[in-house]
Design a protein around this motif. Structure first.
Motif, mmCIF file in Angstrom:
data_model
loop_
_atom_site.group_PDB
_atom_site.id
_atom_site.type_symbol
_atom_site.label_atom_id
_atom_site.label_comp_id
_atom_site.label_asym_id
_atom_site.label_seq_id
_atom_site.Cartn_x
_atom_site.Cartn_y
_atom_site.Cartn_z
ATOM 1 N N ILE A 324 8.020 20.838 5.035
ATOM 2 C CA ILE A 324 7.890 20.718 6.498
ATOM 3 C C ILE A 324 9.272 20.669 7.152
ATOM 4 C CG2 ILE A 324 7.056 19.278 8.417
ATOM 5 C CD1 ILE A 324 4.770 18.387 6.579
ATOM 6 N N ARG A 325 10.165 19.921 6.538
ATOM 7 C CA ARG A 325 11.528 19.867 7.101
ATOM 8 C C ARG A 325 12.195 21.228 7.029
ATOM 9 N NH1 ARG A 325 14.780 17.298 4.216
ATOM 10 N NH2 ARG A 325 13.380 16.544 2.576
ATOM 11 N N ALA A 326 11.952 21.923 5.935
ATOM 12 C CA ALA A 326 12.544 23.262 5.780
ATOM 13 C C ALA A 326 11.978 24.208 6.848
ATOM 14 C CB ALA A 326 12.271 23.786 4.379
ATOM 15 N N ARG A 327 10.683 24.080 7.140
ATOM 16 C CA ARG A 327 10.075 24.936 8.179
ATOM 17 C C ARG A 327 10.609 24.590 9.561
ATOM 18 N NH1 ARG A 327 3.749 25.419 8.329
ATOM 19 N NH2 ARG A 327 4.338 26.707 10.129
ATOM 20 N N LEU A 328 10.819 23.305 9.800
ATOM 21 C CA LEU A 328 11.384 22.902 11.104
ATOM 22 C C LEU A 328 12.741 23.579 11.302
ATOM 23 C CD1 LEU A 328 10.582 19.060 11.225
ATOM 24 C CD2 LEU A 328 9.630 20.811 12.738
ATOM 25 N N LEU A 329 13.522 23.611 10.221
ATOM 26 C CA LEU A 329 14.856 24.196 10.315
ATOM 27 C C LEU A 329 14.783 25.721 10.449
ATOM 28 C CD1 LEU A 329 17.847 23.404 10.283
ATOM 29 C CD2 LEU A 329 17.850 23.690 7.808
ATOM 30 N N ARG A 330 13.911 26.322 9.667
ATOM 31 C CA ARG A 330 13.797 27.778 9.630
ATOM 32 C C ARG A 330 13.159 28.322 10.903
ATOM 33 N NH1 ARG A 330 11.337 27.839 4.560
ATOM 34 N NH2 ARG A 330 9.331 28.100 5.551
#
Ligand SMILES: *Cc1c(COP(=O)(O)O)cnc(C)c1O
Length: 373
Positions: A324-330
């Motif tokens: 989820i954090r990676a998606r927020l960043l991406r």
């Protein structure tokens, strides 16, 4: 070469630092470089020292930014004040307290550890017991705002305790400076360090420091040489405090100082109290949004830092929190912080620091989270 030039994507930084930088501060860094002993630069050094005194609420003569990040600020306090054999009570309720212990040991000091559960403030009773049992303690060291857990400890009461046992204090204010009240003189704290990239919203790499007269006397009366040449305050002082006889010590990061000056000017224009109030107000908005989404806080309401929101992850999120954090960043160019150590995978840390403490950022963060989870 991989890049013709490096053009990083614009991101919204809502982690534990660095925070986003005001365009005024960005612009200040591209001004002409001048010599670091140029009278114009010396004028700027004086201005920076005055504005830092305001930010820390102190009249301490020795108040200046160390040319190095917050961790080096921490080390400067310890290497100058701790001599071999000195007893130091170190309060550990998160990552940064642990680093203080490491510093004491490397200085040949004797750390007395007071541990509190991560997510809780430092227990004053335990500190008092340790002081009673160790009346020869030289220093009490603690972190005001624990960035790893989002906890604020009672700096004034800790300092009162230390003073009643004739003990110096070292306080970490890396995350607290400009985000929550600090009254260095009123609280009679002896040595503090901070960082440029948290609530001051500057580029990383500078560490504002302030030492009381009391602490300076201890430094001047050392029996041994400070083992770090670069951080030896008796040498650094000749550069930052030398008046017209200012002597070369190292080359200050000149353009970074322009940035710090501009950020301190912005803080001065807004007013410290207003900055503290803004962090609090924006935190309350974020809290509302997060609670609507089913999150709760790690820290009791009375000890919460407005600038660092540590939130517990519901079970349905825990298993894929990193994704989820990676998606927020991406997908949203939004950075939030993970949990550290024992809290890894259990919490997120959402920062509202300095320029980033805005209702806009709160809205962006809550919207993104509600779309993803
Ligand atoms: C960020 C931080 C530091 C370290 O600062 P750096 O600039 O990363 O070296 C120290 N203490 C606390 C509480 C921090 O949040």
């Amino acid at each position: 070469m991989k890049y013709n030039s490096f053009n990083p994507t614009q991101k919204i930084l809502m982690g534990p630092g660095p925070s986003n930088i005001d365009p005024r501060v960005m612009e200040s860094m591209s001004k002409n470089i001048i010599g670091h002993l140029d009278p114009e630069f010396i004028e700027l050094m004086n201005e920076i020292k005055n504005l830092l005194r305001y930010a820390f609420q102190t009249k301490n003569e020795l108040t200046f930014p160390l040319s190095a990040p917050g961790s080096a600020g921490m080390e400067t306090c310890f290497v100058n004040l701790v001599e071999p054999g000195d007893k130091v009570i170190v309060c550990i309720n998160g990552v940064f307290g642990g680093r203080m212990k490491e510093n004491v040991e490397r200085c040949g000091g004797y750390p007395i550890i007071i541990e509190d559960k991560w997510g809780t403030p430092i227990d004053l009773n335990k500190v008092e017991i340790a002081l009673k049992q160790n009346p020869d303690t030289k220093i009490l060291a603690f972190v005001h705002a624990e960035t790893s857990t989002g906890v604020c400890s009672d700096a004034m009461e800790l300092s009162n305790l230390a003073k009643s046992y004739d003990c110096l204090t070292i306080m970490d204010t890396v995350t607290s400076l400009a985000g929550i009240p600090i009254h260095l003189d009123e609280w009679k704290i002896d040595a503090v360090y901070s960082g440029s990239q948290k609530c001051l919203s500057c580029p990383p790499g500078l560490s504002p420091l302030s030492f009381s007269e009391n602490a300076l006397t201890v430094v001047k009366n050392r029996k041994t040489k400070v083992q770090s040449w670069f951080m030896d305050l008796s040498l650094v002082m000749q550069y930052w405090q030398g008046g017209s006889s200012r002597a070369y010590h190292h080359t200050a990061p000149i353009n970074a100082m322009y940035a710090l000056y501009e950020s301190l000017r912005i803080l001065n224009e807004e007013g410290l109290e207003n900055s503290w109030k803004r962090h609090e107000a924006v935190h309350l908005e974020l809290k509302k949004g997060l609670e609507n989404l089913g999150f709760s806080f790690l820290v009791d309401e009375k000890s919460r830092l407005p600038q660092l929101n540590a939130i517990l992850l519901p079970d349905k999120i825990k298993s894929n929190e990193a994704e989820i954090r990676a998606r927020l960043l991406r997908e949203y160019n939004l950075e939030i912080g993970a949990g550290l150590g024992a809290l890894s995978g259990k919490i997120w840390r959402i920062g509202l620091m300095g320029y980033g403490a805005s209702l806009n950022n709160v809205k962006t963060c809550i919207n993104a989270l509600s779309e993803i989870i």
